[in-house]
Every structure is written in structure tokens, then in C-alpha cells.
Design a protein around this motif. Structure first.
Motif, short mmCIF file in Angstrom:
data_model
loop_
_atom_site.label_atom_id
_atom_site.label_comp_id
_atom_site.label_asym_id
_atom_site.label_seq_id
_atom_site.Cartn_x
_atom_site.Cartn_y
_atom_site.Cartn_z
N PHE A 190 0.79 -1.31 -0.02
CA PHE A 190 0.08 0.14 -0.09
C PHE A 190 0.85 1.17 -0.04
O PHE A 190 0.64 2.26 -0.75
N ALA A 191 1.89 1.31 0.79
CA ALA A 191 2.88 2.31 0.89
C ALA A 191 3.48 2.42 -0.51
O ALA A 191 3.66 3.66 -1.09
N ALA A 192 3.86 1.62 -1.13
CA ALA A 192 4.24 1.64 -2.53
C ALA A 192 3.46 2.31 -3.57
O ALA A 192 3.95 3.24 -4.25
N MET A 193 2.15 1.92 -3.48
CA MET A 193 1.17 2.63 -4.20
C MET A 193 0.90 4.13 -3.97
O MET A 193 0.98 4.92 -4.85
N MET A 194 0.84 4.31 -2.66
CA MET A 194 0.82 5.83 -2.19
C MET A 194 1.99 6.76 -2.56
O MET A 194 1.80 7.59 -3.12
N THR A 218 4.68 10.78 -5.67
CA THR A 218 6.04 11.12 -6.27
C THR A 218 5.65 11.82 -7.58
O THR A 218 6.08 12.77 -7.90
N THR A 219 4.81 11.02 -8.41
CA THR A 219 4.53 11.30 -9.72
C THR A 219 3.77 12.71 -9.69
O THR A 219 4.09 13.68 -10.37
N THR A 226 -6.97 6.74 -4.10
CA THR A 226 -7.60 7.73 -4.78
C THR A 226 -8.06 8.89 -3.94
O THR A 226 -8.07 10.07 -4.10
N ILE A 227 -8.75 8.43 -2.70
CA ILE A 227 -8.95 9.38 -1.45
C ILE A 227 -7.84 9.97 -1.07
O ILE A 227 -7.78 11.23 -0.89
N PHE A 228 -6.77 9.37 -1.07
CA PHE A 228 -5.44 9.94 -0.72
C PHE A 228 -4.87 10.83 -1.84
O PHE A 228 -4.58 12.27 -1.40
N ILE A 229 -4.99 10.61 -3.08
CA ILE A 229 -4.23 11.33 -4.08
C ILE A 229 -5.10 12.49 -4.70
O ILE A 229 -4.48 13.36 -4.96
N LEU A 230 -6.42 12.37 -4.80
CA LEU A 230 -7.20 13.24 -5.50
C LEU A 230 -7.04 14.75 -4.60
O LEU A 230 -7.06 15.61 -5.73
#
Lengths: 221, 197
Positions: A29-33, A38-39, A114-118
Motif C-alpha cells: 500500500f505504501a508503494a502505491m501511495m 511522487t508522480t 484515490t481518496i489520498f491522491i485526489l
């Protein structure tokens, strides 16, 4: 009906188990986040606050979600295969329950991502969301398709000898019919343009096809 | 529970033929031992019996509603889950909800102290303790067919005695296949199938 009930029990048990495992071993999960963060941060810094076209912004959002998903979903079955637990799971669990349990877990992971990145994406790119419900519906429908395709692709690539990049290569053409309308709808949600609801129907139809195809094909894997 | 039937089963791995036109019947109420040299196909025979592997030709049949449980070195439990979580999870997959009393009883039968180790993650368990937990899972799911591959490997004397007692008690209503080269394990079997190399 009894079979359906016991399968639902089995699905819930798998979801609970994977949730506990993800909570205790947060690496995937950390890798996804981290990938998503980063991107988005890199792109935002490199554009230096320039005003970007909504179409471009929508594409960036879905590309970030896609590649962050590949970082996490590719291990859906492979992590278990490497740990030696997949054969135990397959022996004791019903095949369809395993598939839908894993699909549900993938969906929840993508939702959390998505909730994290949006919000970060919207702040860093100064995105003004004009139609929030359309954006939420698009993301929900898009993630369902991505979770279904990702779970099936992960099951397919588990037995492959050379895995590097294979997951993303196989996943991309399968999810393209979802991404194209999803990008268009996301773009519309960033502007005051008129909503084309038929695109949402297209994504929904592909979601259904992907879920059904996964269910049929998984028994043969 | 009637039995497992192998009808003209042939299986090859690459150019090596493991089974050639094998016809066998494994009945209920007996413990079938499968012995043979390393690589003779003991574990493969168990996988065929459980339909985990499919033959190149021929058929393996057992009643549709029969459930399988297995104990083998290849099958691992979840390291990041506790003993109780593992037990409850695998039992739940077979539609069984385990009470605390049942968990303690399974621990007692397999010699795994659930009061002390029940809430400990299995990554901290010794190989023998993991084997006992896998045995507890086998007992918890209460399947009709037991496929046991070197089941007492890594168990101490008490663990082996517990296992032998449980398997003898269960054989009246199960089909039990036991792949082994261990003399003590072979001695509890009612019939032995020796696989040629």
C-alpha cells in the motif's frame, strides 16, 4: 441461496484477512501511495504552476492511478504465491469467492489510493472541480473496472516465469476502453461543459463485462 | 463417503512418465500409505487424488460434495496472522465458525497451547508449532478426504503421538492418504502402496 450465502461469507473472510495482512505489512500500500505522491509532486513542480488544459489534467490523474495500481495490484496473487499461502487458500477456499474477495480488496485499495491522491492532485494542479458528483461517479466506475481487470491479470501473471512489466503490459489494453471515457468524463467534471452520460454507461458496461469475464476465466486458471 | 477412484490415470512431467495407466481405489475407513523413493510421485499421487493436479489422460473421481483438507510442507499458513486468526480464517472458508472453546479444544488435541500462543503471530512459531497449527486447521475444517504429505515431519514425540491418535480416531469416516517414507507413519497405515522409481 445457501451456496451464495456461504460464498459471501468466504468473500468477507478473505477481505478481512487481506485487510489485516495489509495493515500489518504496509509495504504494498505504501508503494502505491508513494508512487502516486511522487508522480503528482514531480509533475506539479516541473510544470511550475502553469495553467494546464483540463484534458491534460484528466489524463495525468488517470495515468497516475493506473501506474500506482500496477504497483499494488500486481502482487494480489503473486505475494501469496511467493509466501506459499496461495495453494492453501485455493485448497480451502471456493475459487469464485477467492476471485471476488481479492477483487473487493483491490477495489478498496484503489479507493483508498484515490481518496489520498485526489485532494493532493487538485491542490497541486489548482484544479477547480465543477461537477463533483460526476467526478466521483467516474472514479467509482473506473476503479471498479480497474480492480476487476487488475485482479484477473494478477491471477494470470502469477504463474508466469518472467513477471517484470508483464502485469502493466497486459493490463493496459484491457483497461483502455474504461480509461478513454473516464478521462473524457473527468475532463468534463473539471469544466462547465455539458455532461455526456452515455460515457458513464459505456464504463458501466465494460465494468460488467470485465467482472463477468473474470468470473468465467478464473475457473480455468 | 464411498471412495476415490483412479481410472487409467497417466501423468508425465516433461518426458518423465510418473504414472502410466494407473487404476486404483481408495476406500473409506482405511489409512492408505503411499511410499517410494524421492521423486517417485508420492506427493503427485496425493495432488491427483485431491484434484489439485489433473492427469494427462484418465480420470480421478470422488463424490461431488466431498471436501478435501491437506497437510503438506508446500502448504503454508499466514505468517502475519496469529494462530487463532489463521484457524478462524481457514475454518470460515469452509463455512465453520469456531468458538473459543473449540479453538482451545483443537489446541489441546494438537498439543498447541492456545492460551499462550493463540494470539501470537505465526512468524514467531517454530516449524513444529506451525505443523501443529496446520494439523489443527485440518481438524477444524473436518473434511471428508485427508491428504497427508509427511504429516509428522518436524513434530516431537508428543506431537507424533497426538497425530497418530487423531488419525486413528478419524479413519472410520474419512478417506485418508498418507505419503511418507517414515517407518512410524507407515506403521499406522492399513494398506501401503509402494511407488516404483
Amino acid at each position: 441461496m445457501k451456496l451464495f450465502g456461504s460464498r459471501c461469507d468466504c468473500v468477507l473472510a478473505i477481505v478481512r484477512k487481506d485487510f489485516l495482512l495489509n495493515l500489518r505489512r504496509r509495504a504494498t500500500f505504501a508503494a502505491m501511495m508513494m508512487f502516486a505522491l511522487t508522480t503528482v509532486a514531480s509533475l506539479s513542480l516541473s510544470t511550475g504552476g502553469a495553467i494546464l488544459d483540463e484534458k491534460f489534467l484528466a489524463a495525468i490523474l488517470w495515468v497516475v492511478i493506473f501506474f500506482a495500481a500496477t504497483a499494488g495490484l500486481s502482487g494480489t496473487f503473486d505475494d501469496e504465491a511467493q509466501a506459499g499461502t496461495l495453494s492453501t487458500l485455493k485448497l480451502y477456499g471456493d475459487a469464485q469467492a477467492i476471485l471476488f474477495g481479492k477483487m473487493f480488496v483491490s477495489m478498496l485499495s484503489l479507493l483508498a489510493l484515490t481518496i489520498f491522491i485526489l485532494p493532493i492532485f487538485c491542490v497541486l494542479f489548482d484544479v477547480n472541480v465543477e461537477k463533483i458528483f460526476l467526478l466521483l461517479a467516474t472514479i467509482l466506475f473506473g476503479l471498479i473496472g480497474l480492480a476487476a481487470a487488475g485482479t484477473l491479470t494478477a491471477a494470470l501473471t502469477t504463474s508466469a516465469k518472467i513477471k517484470g512489466g508483464l502485469f502493466a503490459i497486459l493490463l493496459f489494453p484491457v483497461t483502455l476502453p474504461i480509461f478513454l471515457p473516464a478521462i473524457r468524463l473527468t475532463e468534463i467534471s473539471f469544466t462547465s461543459a455539458q455532461v455526456d452520460s452515455s460515457l458513464l454507461v459505456v464504463i458501466g458496461a465494460f465494468d460488467t463485462i470485465l467482472i463477468l469475464a473474470s468470473s468465467i476465466l478464473y475457473d480455468y486458471l | 463417503m464411498t471412495g476415490i477412484f483412479f481410472d487409467a490415470v497417466t501423468l508425465s512431467f516433461g518426458k518423465r512418465k510418473i504414472f502410466d495407466n494407473v487404476t486404483l481405489k481408495f476406500d473409506c475407513r482405511k489409512i492408505f500409505g503411499v511410499t517410494g523413493a524421492n521423486g517417485s510421485g508420492k506427493s503427485t499421487l496425493l495432488k491427483l487424488a485431491g484434484k489439485i493436479l489433473h492427469p494427462d489422460s484418465g480420470t480421478v473421481n470422488f463424490p461431488d460434495n466431498a471436501q478435501i483438507a491437506a497437510l503438506s510442507p508446500e502448504m503454508k499458513i499466514y505468517d502475519a496472522l496469529t494462530a487463532v486468526e489463521n484457524l478462524k480464517f481457514f475454518a470460515r472458508l469452509r463455512g465453520k465458525i469456531l468458538s473459543d472453546e473449540k479453538i482451545f479444544e483443537l489446541g489441546r488435541r494438537t498439543g498447541l497451547d492456545m492460551k499462550t500462543f493463540g494470539n501470537e503471530r505465526t512468524e514467531n512459531f517454530s516449524t513444529g508449532m506451525r505443523q501443529r497449527l496446520k494439523f489443527a486447521i485440518l481438524l477444524a475444517v473436518d473434511a471428508d478426504i485427508w491428504l497427508l504429505d509427511e504429516p509428522t515431519a518436524n513434530l516431537d514425540d508428543t506431537g507424533r503421538e497426538n497425530f497418530f491418535a487423531e488419525i486413528q480416531a478419524a479413519k472410520s469416516e474419512k478417506i485418508i492418504l498418507l505419503a511418507t517414507n517414515d517407518v512410524a507413519e507407515a506403521q499406522i497405515c492399513d494398506e501401503i502402496i509402494r511407488l516404483p522409481m
